[in-house]
Design a protein around this motif. Structure first.
Motif, mmCIF file in Angstrom:
data_model
loop_
_atom_site.group_PDB
_atom_site.id
_atom_site.type_symbol
_atom_site.label_atom_id
_atom_site.label_comp_id
_atom_site.label_asym_id
_atom_site.label_seq_id
_atom_site.Cartn_x
_atom_site.Cartn_y
_atom_site.Cartn_z
ATOM 1 N N LEU A 8 2.672 -80.258 46.930
ATOM 2 C CA LEU A 8 3.662 -80.627 48.156
ATOM 3 C C LEU A 8 2.976 -81.713 48.710
ATOM 4 O O LEU A 8 3.859 -82.789 49.166
ATOM 5 N N MET A 9 1.657 -82.002 48.911
ATOM 6 C CA MET A 9 1.076 -82.970 49.629
ATOM 7 C C MET A 9 1.260 -84.246 48.763
ATOM 8 O O MET A 9 1.623 -85.335 49.211
ATOM 9 N N ALA A 10 1.128 -84.207 47.360
ATOM 10 C CA ALA A 10 1.226 -85.525 46.647
ATOM 11 C C ALA A 10 2.684 -85.828 46.366
ATOM 12 O O ALA A 10 2.675 -87.173 46.221
ATOM 13 N N SER A 11 3.676 -85.048 46.289
ATOM 14 C CA SER A 11 4.916 -85.559 46.122
ATOM 15 C C SER A 11 5.197 -86.515 46.695
ATOM 16 O O SER A 11 6.128 -87.518 45.947
ATOM 17 N N PRO A 12 5.510 -86.535 48.098
ATOM 18 C CA PRO A 12 5.939 -87.921 48.520
ATOM 19 C C PRO A 12 5.375 -88.968 48.364
ATOM 20 O O PRO A 12 5.918 -90.141 48.379
ATOM 21 N N ILE A 13 4.033 -88.969 48.150
ATOM 22 C CA ILE A 13 3.234 -90.243 47.783
ATOM 23 C C ILE A 13 3.566 -90.602 46.381
ATOM 24 O O ILE A 13 3.705 -91.726 46.183
ATOM 25 N N ILE A 14 3.680 -89.801 45.421
ATOM 26 C CA ILE A 14 3.991 -90.036 44.080
ATOM 27 C C ILE A 14 5.590 -90.774 44.186
ATOM 28 O O ILE A 14 5.567 -91.830 43.464
ATOM 29 N N PHE A 15 6.354 -90.135 44.906
ATOM 30 C CA PHE A 15 7.490 -90.902 44.924
ATOM 31 C C PHE A 15 7.785 -92.380 45.533
ATOM 32 O O PHE A 15 8.470 -93.139 45.114
ATOM 33 N N LEU A 16 6.751 -92.304 46.514
ATOM 34 C CA LEU A 16 6.712 -93.733 47.191
ATOM 35 C C LEU A 16 6.368 -94.697 46.137
ATOM 36 O O LEU A 16 6.874 -95.832 46.073
ATOM 37 N N ARG A 17 5.238 -94.361 45.271
ATOM 38 C CA ARG A 17 4.645 -95.068 44.553
ATOM 39 C C ARG A 17 5.834 -95.483 43.062
ATOM 40 O O ARG A 17 5.944 -96.447 42.719
ATOM 41 N N LEU A 18 6.336 -94.121 42.668
ATOM 42 C CA LEU A 18 7.272 -94.575 41.600
ATOM 43 C C LEU A 18 8.521 -95.387 42.196
ATOM 44 O O LEU A 18 9.053 -96.003 41.132
ATOM 45 N N ARG A 19 9.069 -95.216 43.134
ATOM 46 C CA ARG A 19 10.190 -95.810 43.516
ATOM 47 C C ARG A 19 10.076 -97.634 43.662
ATOM 48 O O ARG A 19 11.046 -98.137 43.437
ATOM 49 N N GLU A 20 8.982 -97.981 43.393
ATOM 50 C CA GLU A 20 8.565 -99.460 43.283
ATOM 51 C C GLU A 20 8.788 -99.755 41.861
ATOM 52 O O GLU A 20 8.752 -101.100 41.578
ATOM 53 N N LYS A 21 8.769 -98.941 40.881
ATOM 54 C CA LYS A 21 8.783 -99.315 39.433
ATOM 55 C C LYS A 21 10.258 -99.631 39.216
ATOM 56 O O LYS A 21 11.205 -99.043 39.697
ATOM 57 N N PRO A 22 10.439 -100.486 37.966
ATOM 58 C CA PRO A 22 11.847 -101.269 37.701
ATOM 59 C C PRO A 22 12.666 -99.766 37.264
ATOM 60 O O PRO A 22 13.947 -99.926 37.590
ATOM 61 N N TYR A 23 12.080 -99.160 36.674
ATOM 62 C CA TYR A 23 13.004 -97.887 35.983
ATOM 63 C C TYR A 23 13.729 -97.249 37.286
ATOM 64 O O TYR A 23 14.917 -96.690 37.017
ATOM 65 N N PHE A 24 13.151 -97.038 38.474
ATOM 66 C CA PHE A 24 13.493 -96.265 39.450
ATOM 67 C C PHE A 24 14.456 -97.309 40.369
ATOM 68 O O PHE A 24 15.050 -96.714 41.338
ATOM 69 N N GLN A 25 14.494 -98.384 40.205
ATOM 70 C CA GLN A 25 15.415 -99.187 41.271
ATOM 71 C C GLN A 25 16.895 -98.976 41.115
ATOM 72 O O GLN A 25 17.270 -98.675 39.754
ATOM 73 N N GLN A 26 17.595 -98.791 41.877
ATOM 74 C CA GLN A 26 18.821 -98.420 41.875
ATOM 75 C C GLN A 26 19.725 -99.751 42.311
ATOM 76 O O GLN A 26 21.088 -99.509 42.773
ATOM 77 N N THR A 27 19.429 -100.840 42.171
ATOM 78 C CA THR A 27 20.133 -102.072 42.571
ATOM 79 C C THR A 27 21.376 -102.350 41.149
ATOM 80 O O THR A 27 20.794 -102.030 39.985
ATOM 81 N N PRO A 28 22.449 -102.957 41.617
ATOM 82 C CA PRO A 28 23.433 -103.117 40.557
ATOM 83 C C PRO A 28 23.180 -104.242 39.713
ATOM 84 O O PRO A 28 22.394 -105.239 39.825
#
Length: 161
Positions: A141-161
């Motif tokens: 639970l503690m690590a999840s938001p930190i992992i998501f913060l780091r992953l969202r910076e990766k190109p695969y997770f970018q949601q731009t058109p």
């Protein structure tokens, strides 16, 4: 004082402590501290969403405490992990720089987290496996938001058109 309370009562108090902790973090600008000290690319909206989820999990664990003791133990482990690794340790590493949330972590999280484990032990439900499971769950639970913060910076997770 806490030793005479039932596990469910302690679970509700833990939720109240977490609410107070969130207020302390907000009032003392946890976001800017997290960016400067631990290098998290966090925004206030991240803070709000994450803490909203903590409140929901806190309600669920308190409501289910009598039937599923693992749930308040996971919440207690989350509190102890948060206090230790995100408030006390950075305070020590930075040689006394205040960590928003430090006061409530020390005054509320440690006593309540320990009391929850002690109550579960006193009730005869705490086993080594349950304790390990609680800390694994709290760490996830503690690590999840930190992992998501780091992953969202990766190109695969970018949601731009």
């Amino acid at each position: 004082m806490l030793t005479g309370l039932a596990l469910g009562d302690l679970a509700w108090l833990a939720l109240g402590a977490y609410a107070f902790h969130m207020m302390e973090e907000y009032q003392f600008n946890w976001r800017d501290w997290a960016r400067a000290v631990i290098g998290l690319p966090v925004s206030w909206s991240d803070f709000y969403v994450t803490n909203g989820i903590v409140v929901v999990l806190g309600i669920v664990q308190a409501q289910m405490a009598a039937h599923v003791p693992l749930m308040p133990l996971v919440f207690a482990a989350l509190m102890l992990i948060n206090a230790t690794f995100f408030h006390v340790a950075p305070f020590v590493w930075t040689r006394g720089r205040f960590s928003p949330g430090l006061l409530s972590a020390v005054v509320l999280f440690y006593p309540l987290g320990i009391a929850i484990f002690a109550r579960a032990a006193g009730d005869g439900v705490l086993t080594p496996g349950l304790a390990i499971g609680a800390f694994v769950g709290g760490a996830v639970l503690m690590a999840s938001p930190i992992i998501f913060l780091r992953l969202r910076e990766k190109p695969y997770f970018q949601q731009t058109p």
